[in-house]
Design a protein around this motif. Sequence first.
Motif, PDB file in Angstrom:
ATOM      1  N   SER A  68      47.463  43.002  -6.993  1.00 49.51           N
ATOM      2  CA  SER A  68      48.277  43.918  -7.187  1.00 49.51           C
ATOM      3  C   SER A  68      48.129  44.344  -8.701  1.00 49.51           C
ATOM      4  O   SER A  68      48.156  45.426  -9.170  1.00 49.51           O
ATOM      5  CB  SER A  68      49.660  43.759  -6.756  1.00 49.51           C
ATOM      6  N   SER A  69      48.247  43.481  -9.629  1.00 49.88           N
ATOM      7  CA  SER A  69      48.196  43.423 -11.124  1.00 49.88           C
ATOM      8  C   SER A  69      47.055  43.954 -11.250  1.00 49.88           C
ATOM      9  O   SER A  69      47.070  44.874 -12.179  1.00 49.88           O
ATOM     10  CB  SER A  69      48.809  42.272 -11.610  1.00 49.88           C
ATOM     11  N   SER A  70      46.042  43.271 -10.836  1.00 46.08           N
ATOM     12  CA  SER A  70      44.766  44.032 -11.042  1.00 46.08           C
ATOM     13  C   SER A  70      44.119  45.099 -10.798  1.00 46.08           C
ATOM     14  O   SER A  70      43.517  45.881 -11.595  1.00 46.08           O
ATOM     15  CB  SER A  70      43.377  42.668 -10.383  1.00 46.08           C
ATOM     16  N   GLU A  71      44.680  45.652  -9.280  1.00 46.79           N
ATOM     17  CA  GLU A  71      44.466  46.925  -9.138  1.00 46.79           C
ATOM     18  C   GLU A  71      45.169  47.942 -10.126  1.00 46.79           C
ATOM     19  O   GLU A  71      44.496  49.104 -10.333  1.00 46.79           O
ATOM     20  CB  GLU A  71      45.201  47.204  -7.644  1.00 46.79           C
ATOM     21  N   ARG A  72      46.437  47.708 -10.866  1.00 42.87           N
ATOM     22  CA  ARG A  72      46.910  48.519 -11.340  1.00 42.87           C
ATOM     23  C   ARG A  72      46.180  48.779 -12.599  1.00 42.87           C
ATOM     24  O   ARG A  72      46.128  49.717 -13.418  1.00 42.87           O
ATOM     25  CB  ARG A  72      48.410  48.006 -11.864  1.00 42.87           C
ATOM     26  N   ASP A  73      45.660  47.387 -13.308  1.00 42.48           N
ATOM     27  CA  ASP A  73      45.003  47.439 -14.312  1.00 42.48           C
ATOM     28  C   ASP A  73      43.443  48.297 -14.280  1.00 42.48           C
ATOM     29  O   ASP A  73      43.550  49.086 -15.152  1.00 42.48           O
ATOM     30  CB  ASP A  73      44.327  45.931 -14.695  1.00 42.48           C
ATOM     31  N   LEU A  74      43.135  48.293 -13.110  1.00 36.29           N
ATOM     32  CA  LEU A  74      41.778  49.155 -12.988  1.00 36.29           C
ATOM     33  C   LEU A  74      42.245  50.546 -12.723  1.00 36.29           C
ATOM     34  O   LEU A  74      41.456  51.505 -13.396  1.00 36.29           O
ATOM     35  CB  LEU A  74      41.074  48.616 -11.610  1.00 36.29           C
ATOM     36  N   ARG A  75      43.372  50.824 -12.131  1.00 32.92           N
ATOM     37  CA  ARG A  75      43.707  52.267 -11.904  1.00 32.92           C
ATOM     38  C   ARG A  75      43.982  52.759 -13.363  1.00 32.92           C
ATOM     39  O   ARG A  75      43.624  53.945 -13.537  1.00 32.92           O
ATOM     40  CB  ARG A  75      44.758  52.386 -10.940  1.00 32.92           C
ATOM     41  N   SER A  76      44.464  51.964 -14.379  1.00 31.94           N
ATOM     42  CA  SER A  76      45.016  52.485 -15.474  1.00 31.94           C
ATOM     43  C   SER A  76      43.889  52.887 -16.562  1.00 31.94           C
ATOM     44  O   SER A  76      43.831  53.517 -17.085  1.00 31.94           O
ATOM     45  CB  SER A  76      45.915  51.414 -16.225  1.00 31.94           C
ATOM     46  N   ARG A  77      42.493  52.187 -16.260  1.00 41.25           N
ATOM     47  CA  ARG A  77      41.455  52.644 -16.824  1.00 41.25           C
ATOM     48  C   ARG A  77      40.524  53.598 -16.370  1.00 41.25           C
ATOM     49  O   ARG A  77      39.551  53.798 -17.149  1.00 41.25           O
ATOM     50  CB  ARG A  77      40.765  50.995 -16.922  1.00 41.25           C
ATOM     51  N   LEU A 132      40.021  45.708   0.684  1.00 38.01           N
ATOM     52  CA  LEU A 132      41.173  46.355   0.650  1.00 38.01           C
ATOM     53  C   LEU A 132      41.682  47.043  -0.782  1.00 38.01           C
ATOM     54  O   LEU A 132      42.810  47.004  -1.058  1.00 38.01           O
ATOM     55  CB  LEU A 132      42.402  45.917   1.237  1.00 38.01           C
ATOM     56  N   PHE A 133      40.555  47.275  -1.681  1.00 38.41           N
ATOM     57  CA  PHE A 133      40.913  47.615  -2.931  1.00 38.41           C
ATOM     58  C   PHE A 133      41.414  49.107  -2.752  1.00 38.41           C
ATOM     59  O   PHE A 133      40.672  49.930  -2.125  1.00 38.41           O
ATOM     60  CB  PHE A 133      39.759  47.790  -3.994  1.00 38.41           C
ATOM     61  N   ASP A 134      42.465  49.494  -3.049  1.00 41.46           N
ATOM     62  CA  ASP A 134      43.057  50.761  -2.870  1.00 41.46           C
ATOM     63  C   ASP A 134      42.404  51.941  -3.184  1.00 41.46           C
ATOM     64  O   ASP A 134      42.284  52.967  -2.563  1.00 41.46           O
ATOM     65  CB  ASP A 134      44.700  50.776  -3.201  1.00 41.46           C
ATOM     66  N   LEU A 135      41.894  51.820  -4.267  1.00 43.76           N
ATOM     67  CA  LEU A 135      41.060  53.148  -4.683  1.00 43.76           C
ATOM     68  C   LEU A 135      39.865  53.514  -3.857  1.00 43.76           C
ATOM     69  O   LEU A 135      39.355  54.654  -3.903  1.00 43.76           O
ATOM     70  CB  LEU A 135      40.787  52.931  -6.115  1.00 43.76           C
ATOM     71  N   VAL A 136      39.459  52.396  -3.466  1.00 41.56           N
ATOM     72  CA  VAL A 136      38.142  52.571  -2.648  1.00 41.56           C
ATOM     73  C   VAL A 136      38.493  52.699  -1.161  1.00 41.56           C
ATOM     74  O   VAL A 136      38.296  53.701  -0.405  1.00 41.56           O
ATOM     75  CB  VAL A 136      37.256  51.422  -2.770  1.00 41.56           C
ATOM     76  N   SER A 137      39.632  52.127  -0.819  1.00 42.16           N
ATOM     77  CA  SER A 137      39.828  52.306   0.660  1.00 42.16           C
ATOM     78  C   SER A 137      40.741  53.300   1.199  1.00 42.16           C
ATOM     79  O   SER A 137      40.454  53.714   2.071  1.00 42.16           O
ATOM     80  CB  SER A 137      40.512  50.987   1.249  1.00 42.16           C
TER      81      SER A 137
END
Length: 886
Positions: free
Chosen positions: A38-47, A174-179
Amino acid sequence: MNKTEREQVRRLVADFTQWGQQAAYVQGWHRAVQDAASSSERDLRSRSVDITRAGQAAWRVIPLEMRDADVVRYLWERATLPATTADDHALLRLLIEDVPRAIADVGPSLSLRRFFAGSAKKQSADAAGEFLRHQHAAIIGGGGPRRLEQLGVVTAPVDPARLGFEALLDPDLLFDLVSRRTGSEPEVVDRTVVEGLSEALAVIDKVVASEALYRSAARDAGEKVRRAEVQRILREMPVEALKTATRDRLRVGALSQAGIRTVQEVLNQRWSLQMLPGVGETSAWRMLGAAQTLWQTTYDEMPVRIDINSRLPETTHLLRCLADWDASRQTRGASGDLERAAELAPLRTAVRDETSHLLVIPTRMLAAAGFLESIQIVKRRAELLGGSFASGPNSVGADPWDDFLARPADYFAMLSELGFITEDENKVHGDLPEEIIKAVRDQALSGEHLTASLRGYQSFAARFALVQRKVIIGDEMGLGKTVEAIAVLAHLRSRGEAHFLVVCPAAVVTNWVREVSSKSKLRAHRVHGPDRDRAARTWVRDGGVAVTTYETLAWWEPALKELRDLACIVVDEAHYIKNPQARRTIRTNQLIARSERAILLTGTPLENKVDEFRNLASYVRSDLAVDATELSPRTFRRQIAPAYLRRNQEDVLTELPELIEIEEWLPMSSADTAHYRAAVERGNFMEMRQAAMLQGSKSEKGQRLIEIVREARENERRVIVFSYFRDVLSLVVRSLPGQVFGPLTGSVPASKRQQIVDQFSSAKHGAVLVSQIMAGGVGLNIQSASVVVICEPQLKPTTEAQAIARAHRMGQVQSVQVHRLLSEDSVDQRIIELLAGKKQLFNDFARVSDMADSTPEAVDLSEADLAREVVAAERRRLAERASVET
């Protein structure tokens, strides 16, 4: 609890302790993996960076770095965690929370402390023991130990080193930005695709900024012209006009007594008005307010005019600023590319040196390939620009008026771009329904291969053709249908298309080749005349724009059938194919059917009958074919709207000089009358039409023509003389004084016609171009002339309109005078009366009109019928006159 029971409980406690440790590990491991993912997803989303298209998010782009390999691992670990059920969560909660409490309660009964425990403690220990025995049996019976082992092992073990960024595209991750995407398939691309993008954007920014300085200077110069014109008007506006600008009662007599006569003088004296005798402070403020209202109203309605007869210093300065801006505009025709650059600008800061890949996630139904194409377009545009303007723009010479007179349409296009010439948005849309207008607005128009500036209405026409694919553009003559079509071809070339075909009358082949070469980067091939074989082969091999004629299609037809990638066909003067049985119509229509796109250009889609207009529409949209027999004009236009766009000069060319039409009714001389009577007796309709000119300078029409030419020379104007008849043209050439060019007739080769027009355009004032109306009235641009003479009324109103439009068109800077030479009591009068209905028919069906009901057949009249009616009417009239005279 006896000794045996205590031993049993001790064994149960040992099992539960082991299981509890396993459960705690499973829960901790699962939680750590979920938190890391979840932390990784937030990091990618912020970038992530949103790339927009037409104001809406089109792609989400995430720059990836080598350190993001851990992110992929975390996401993969989360995806490969054993899936937990409600029973699993209940088991973990039991072993981690409930069982430890029971073990604590049963503890005293298992040690020496049991001898000192009270009854309550013993009862609690007994209950806890019973709970442990029951739960132990349930866990064993339900396969709990085996399930704990399964929950502690990944379901699909893989070497993390083998996980690349492509794994982010795996839906199982299940990477949320992709899924959760709603667009097309995402892609991971190497950073090499954006190599040089930052530099390209910097080049474009520098060029645009440099151009902006010249644009700003041109706009400031235009404002000075506008304000100066407002001031000139207010200097001539009497102070009485102040009363019209306010509801307050103003007594302006005191102003007149003080010598203040105009509104501009009121503004000049603004601070001293209240000092005037009879003018108080309140009255002064009201007068000043009314004057300012008049100034603002005049300013708002004031376009920027360029009057060649009044070359004021501020106008000369404006022309020079426009020329400098035009010379500096390396981005002219690149509006689409600049939009792409603006879209990609956020990537400049998002992509860093550490970036190794980009994850491109479409958020609409736009493929990732569109994002990559935008990058290539911006890089290519930066290469074309090649930097800023270190040396400044090229000078247009000492007198900018010379350049303006050489290409006035370009200057008016720039004024339109600056907002000094406005267009009525509704009239730009013609008679189109709202859903098509919206689709056209959303259509991008690439200017990569276009070098001309487009007016707003021209850009709309090009995008209309792109959206609807096969259309008729019926703009009134002189609005620039040629450049509208070229803009479509240039756009298609930027999308990878290569082969385009223009079919036109022979008279305008040269003009088409010139226009394609001067207004675009496309290569024009003249497939007409002695070099047609070589030109045709070169076009098939290399692509470009082939310009050919209706007649040449018969020769070229077999080879064209072999061509498989004809991207667009342009049919100029499309009313030439209104007859569906004609061979040239059949050949052209076959090409229209085979081509991906088709643009039929004609300012006169309807010349005689509504059926002719319907035929043209059926060539591009067979599903729109309608029965016009009982159809009202409004219904007919609504049904063909998806394929037809028409705008009129007065709607979009607000800067066009005045068109002055003069009907010169002249008596016939005795010689004219004798010749005319003889023609009527013989029933020779064509001889009747030209009888009043065949005496040359001795005829009344001939004498008036000589006077018009002399007046034009004195007023520094050039003249075009049109007639249907070659004998009349020959007499005109022999009779007129000064420089006379022509006659330009159908027998003159097409290339020679353009040469004659060029010579006429460069001749001195007073020059005359003599032309057969069917040869010079189509396709040629002759705006160097501002006086048009039509020697006899034509049998089709559209024929005269086309001829007049050769001079009264975009780029004309002088008012255009049209002189129709008409003989009293003759065939001329009968023709004009009978053709009134034809003109109304065109206005109702082909031109946007509020007329709602008309019966086409009531005014449909063939030329043969018209001739018979006129001859019969003239015979009756002359017989009646002879009877009266007798």
